[in-house]
Write a protein that holds these residues in place. Structure first.
Motif, short mmCIF file in Angstrom:
data_model
loop_
_atom_site.label_atom_id
_atom_site.label_comp_id
_atom_site.label_asym_id
_atom_site.label_seq_id
_atom_site.Cartn_x
_atom_site.Cartn_y
_atom_site.Cartn_z
N LEU A 140 -2.75 -1.16 -10.87
CA LEU A 140 -1.25 -1.63 -10.84
C LEU A 140 -1.60 -2.95 -9.66
CD1 LEU A 140 1.16 1.26 -10.93
CD2 LEU A 140 0.25 -0.28 -12.88
N SER A 141 -0.69 -3.62 -9.90
CA SER A 141 -0.91 -4.65 -8.39
C SER A 141 -0.09 -4.44 -6.80
CB SER A 141 -0.28 -6.41 -8.94
OG SER A 141 1.07 -5.91 -9.63
N TYR A 142 0.87 -3.39 -7.55
CA TYR A 142 1.65 -3.11 -6.16
C TYR A 142 2.36 -1.57 -6.40
CZ TYR A 142 5.49 -2.32 -2.79
OH TYR A 142 6.38 -1.64 -2.54
N TRP B 162 4.59 1.59 -3.04
CA TRP B 162 6.04 1.97 -3.75
C TRP B 162 5.27 3.84 -3.28
CZ3 TRP B 162 6.36 4.83 -7.74
CH2 TRP B 162 4.95 4.99 -8.78
N VAL C 164 4.87 5.08 -0.01
CA VAL C 164 6.67 5.22 0.89
C VAL C 164 7.37 6.35 -0.19
CG1 VAL C 164 9.27 3.31 0.43
CG2 VAL C 164 6.50 2.72 0.82
N PHE C 165 7.70 6.55 -1.31
CA PHE C 165 8.30 7.66 -2.08
C PHE C 165 7.44 8.70 -0.98
CE2 PHE C 165 9.37 5.72 -5.55
CZ PHE C 165 11.01 5.30 -5.53
N ILE D 174 9.19 8.98 2.22
CA ILE D 174 11.16 10.21 2.53
C ILE D 174 10.62 11.26 1.71
CG2 ILE D 174 12.13 9.25 0.81
CD1 ILE D 174 11.65 6.30 0.69
N LEU E 9 6.68 5.49 7.85
CA LEU E 9 7.54 3.80 7.14
C LEU E 9 7.49 2.64 7.18
CD1 LEU E 9 10.63 6.08 5.88
CD2 LEU E 9 8.97 5.29 4.31
N TRP F 54 5.16 1.54 9.08
CA TRP F 54 3.64 0.90 9.46
C TRP F 54 3.46 -0.30 8.27
CZ3 TRP F 54 -0.16 4.55 10.40
CH2 TRP F 54 -1.65 3.98 11.03
N PRO F 55 3.07 -1.62 8.43
CA PRO F 55 2.87 -3.42 7.40
C PRO F 55 1.56 -1.98 6.18
CG PRO F 55 2.47 -3.59 9.53
CD PRO F 55 2.80 -2.24 9.72
N TYR G 276 5.13 -9.44 14.17
CA TYR G 276 5.84 -8.00 13.12
C TYR G 276 7.14 -7.74 13.14
CZ TYR G 276 5.88 -4.09 10.33
OH TYR G 276 6.46 -3.12 9.63
N VAL H 170 13.60 -1.57 8.03
CA VAL H 170 12.94 -0.35 7.56
C VAL H 170 14.03 0.58 8.47
CG1 VAL H 170 11.29 1.28 7.29
CG2 VAL H 170 10.94 -1.26 6.70
N ILE I 34 16.42 3.16 6.88
CA ILE I 34 16.71 4.42 6.59
C ILE I 34 17.95 5.07 7.48
CG2 ILE I 34 15.55 6.28 8.27
CD1 ILE I 34 12.85 4.56 8.15
N LEU J 101 13.16 0.41 0.69
CA LEU J 101 12.44 0.88 1.56
C LEU J 101 11.19 0.31 0.83
CD1 LEU J 101 13.58 4.34 3.74
CD2 LEU J 101 13.19 1.84 4.47
N THR J 102 10.66 0.24 -0.83
CA THR J 102 9.72 0.37 -1.43
C THR J 102 9.82 -1.20 -1.26
OG1 THR J 102 10.80 0.43 -3.61
CG2 THR J 102 10.76 2.71 -2.92
N MET K 293 2.54 -3.73 -15.82
CA MET K 293 0.64 -3.59 -14.31
C MET K 293 0.73 -4.68 -13.48
SD MET K 293 -1.11 -1.37 -15.61
CE MET K 293 -0.80 -0.10 -16.97
N PHE K 294 1.78 -5.54 -14.03
CA PHE K 294 1.63 -6.59 -12.52
C PHE K 294 3.30 -7.40 -11.59
CE2 PHE K 294 -1.32 -8.89 -15.75
CZ PHE K 294 -2.61 -8.67 -15.17
N TYR K 295 3.95 -6.06 -11.97
CA TYR K 295 5.18 -6.06 -11.20
C TYR K 295 5.00 -5.49 -9.97
CZ TYR K 295 8.32 -5.74 -15.62
OH TYR K 295 8.59 -5.94 -16.93
N LYS K 296 5.40 -6.06 -9.32
CA LYS K 296 5.59 -6.19 -7.75
C LYS K 296 6.96 -5.95 -7.06
CE LYS K 296 1.68 -8.48 -5.16
NZ LYS K 296 1.46 -9.15 -6.17
N GLN L 289 12.85 -3.35 -8.84
CA GLN L 289 13.51 -2.85 -7.12
C GLN L 289 14.63 -3.73 -6.95
OE1 GLN L 289 9.99 -2.40 -6.82
NE2 GLN L 289 9.64 -1.85 -5.01
#
Ligand code: COA
Ligand code: COA
Lengths: 347, 347
Positions: free
Chosen positions: A153-155, A158, A161-162, A165, A207, A209-210, B155, B161, B165, B207-208, B311-314, B318
């Motif tokens: 997967l390219s990203y 998440w 992140v999940f 959370i 959360l 943290w980059p 940053y 974020v 939250i 957040l994701t 697979m390429f979704y970034k 969202q």
């Protein structure tokens, strides 16, 4: 068999009796309410009055206005009065800590129905044992992310992140329930609750943290840590259930304890406790190691420059906070564990 | 003034009386408990029995075994019995929805003390009015981030974020309290609670969302939306307080309503309601606009390729989720608002 009409009549009588009982319940509750109001309204004033009288008695004794004997008689009387007031003060509505206020407001969480109070602890334990699988699945999903999914997967951030959370939710609900349990008589040490506050705060910081190369470097250790912690927690739950069996068998189980439907079994929990303590100490060492590696990275990692202008900070504060938090957890946990175990030895 | 000893004696008597009252309270509570247990234990069975009897009566009537007159007499009896059981069923412990179970477990959240029940609503309103400032500060911090801080700091994504939250916390605690209020007699429409679930889910999805150029493009609209929403909520709270004054003045305020300490004032709330509805409809249009711009971007934005291999979704999912959620909110809010207002007109 009686006629249909007769059966309907008897069902009707039954229902009416229940409705009368319900009305009686309401009447009892409102009587209890007014008693509570009366008692609670005067409590603080009476307490102040008692301490004023205590002071007066002491002064009178010092100035010689009271014989030693009389003074000690009065002190006993005052102690008794304090004890009685203490009894009365138990009726006061209690919110407990700020944490409960944050989520429910300053409402009463002291449960006056015995059955409901038992249910609280039961549900708390059920929650812990039910979510244990997730506590294993989350780090596994992180591992899958690191070693498999990130290639396809390219990203995938998440997934991390999940996970955080979920951890945030987990620690928040634990802390909330533990606070309520405490108000209702559980003897849980406050450190374990603070432990959950700190863990929740760590999830929040994680959360923010980059997703940097350092983050990537540290993820495997986090993953292994959470996995090992999940295993230890499983064992801890096992121990606490076993200990509960034997406590109940010895008739020592307290009011807040859960009577387990599976029945009672005698079991020597001391051996289990020793194993558990070893496992827990291992976990705390792991926490110290994580703390060390993060604080070390904060100082020496090429991607981080803690001594640079704070304007240029990217993840410096996160690394320092999480590193320091792990150290606090390790030290606090160790102290609390030692205290708990030495208390157990004395008993 | 009586002697010190006499005063201590009377304080002691007072305290003992309070302790006796506390004991009486406990006795009343345990009596109430046992009544509750008796009533609750038989309730479901009795209900089933009544519906079986009802069926039997109907069959008997159809087969001619019961005269019309007798049948209608029995039906009335059965209805009365149902009503009585309904009364009794109010004693059952209630957890309410899955959401309460998630945070507190399947525990009883029906509050049997009148005072405590009033406090729930009071605290809910207090929370809303206290946090309104934060609801303005969060989007302001986002605006500051977009237009100022991102030039100075390297940053700043943590500001976004933290905002999400906070929103997550806000919607979770609102939904939790509203669920508890509902169990305790509030007439709040379930949509407003679902609204808060959806909003919480949106915060989690946000957040994701990686910090991309599209994210940056959309942030200004989000910021303006949350700011305008905060203003409208402020006005809504003002309206609800005013309406409450007049309800209390007319003696119509329900048990769950809060009596405001500032005293009562007659006020024509209809004009306020008209203004509020206009403002709310504006907010819902804004939601529709956000939904449109996100779904449009999902399809046409060069950074997004929804029709590509997942697979390429970034950030595709969202964008689609948040866009769709805004549409659901806009439609659901509009329907609920229209229903609320038309109900008010009928009354
Ligand atoms: C050592 C340990 C197993 C002892 O448990 P125990 O035998 O139940 O301890 P106690 O008899 O002193 O318990 C007193 C009360 O506190 C509760 N309690 C003890 N440790 C707790 C913890 N870590 N979390 C929540 N509740 C706890 C008990 O359930 C009991 O509640 P009760 O009064 O309502 O019945 C337990 O304290 C423990 O597991 N500590 C380590 C937790 C930890 O470090 N976790 C993080 C790393 S995995
Ligand atoms: C239109 C509106 C102001 C009417 O409020 P109202 O006059 O109090 O409405 P009702 O008399 O029907 O209220 C019934 C109950 O639901 C509560 N309630 C109504 N709308 C609510 C809302 N949006 N959130 C929480 N509670 C609400 C009321 O406090 C009342 O509670 P009670 O039974 O405990 O006293 C209100 O429904 C509203 O503000 N809706 C829009 C909310 C919204 O869209 N927010 C998001 C965008 S800003």
């Amino acid at each position: 068999m009686p006629s249909l009409a007769a059966r309907i009549e008897s069902a009707f009588d039954d229902a009416v009796k229940d409705a009368q009982r319900a009305a009686e319940f309401q009447a009892l509750m409102s009587k209890a309410d007014s008693i509570r109001d009366t008692v609670v309204a005067g409590c603080d004033k009476k307490r102040k009055k008692l301490s004023a009288l205590r002071k007066e008695a002491k002064e009178a004794q010092e100035s010689g206005g009271l014989s030693e004997e009389e003074a000690s008689r009065l002190t006993v009387r005052l102690d008794e009065a304090d004890g009685a007031l203490q009894q009365a003060r138990r009726l006061r509505p209690v919110t407990g800590s700020l944490f409960i206020r944050l989520f429910l407001g300053s409402v009463n969480v002291k449960v006056s129905h015995e059955e409901d109070r038992k249910k609280l602890k039961e549900e708390y334990n059920k929650f812990k044992s039910r979510t244990n699988l997730l506590f294993i699945l989350i780090p596994l999903s992180w591992a899958a992310n690191i070693y498999l999914l990130s290639d396809w997967l390219s990203y995938t951030h998440w997934i991390t992140v999940f996970g955080h959370i979920w951890l945030l939710y987990y620690y928040v609900t634990l802390a909330l329930r533990e606070n309520i349990l405490r108000v209702n008589g559980s003897r849980i040490m406050s450190w374990w609750i603070v432990h959950h506050y700190i863990s929740a705060a760590m999830s929040i910081v994680m959360l923010t943290w980059p997703f940097t190369s350092l983050h990537e470097e540290l993820m495997p250790s986090f993953t292994v840590f959470f996995l090992s912690q999940a295993v230890v927690m499983q064992f801890q739950a096992f121990y606490q259930r076993r200990r509960h069996y034997s406590l109940v068998a010895q008739g020592k189980a307290s009011q807040m304890d859960v009577t387990n439907p599976e029945g009672l079994r005698e079991y020597n929990t001391t051996a289990l406790l020793v194993v558990l303590v070893v496992l827990l100490m291992g976990t705390y060492c792991f926490e110290l190691y994580l703390s060390y590696s993060m604080l070390h990275a904060a100082i020496y990692h090429p991607g981080l420059q803690l001594w640079r202008n704070p304007m240029f900070y990217k993840q410096e504060l996160q690394v320092v906070f999480v590193g320091a938090a792990f150290a606090v957890l390790a030290v606090g946990n160790t102290i609390s564990l030692v205290r708990t175990v030495s208390d157990k030895c004395v008993r």
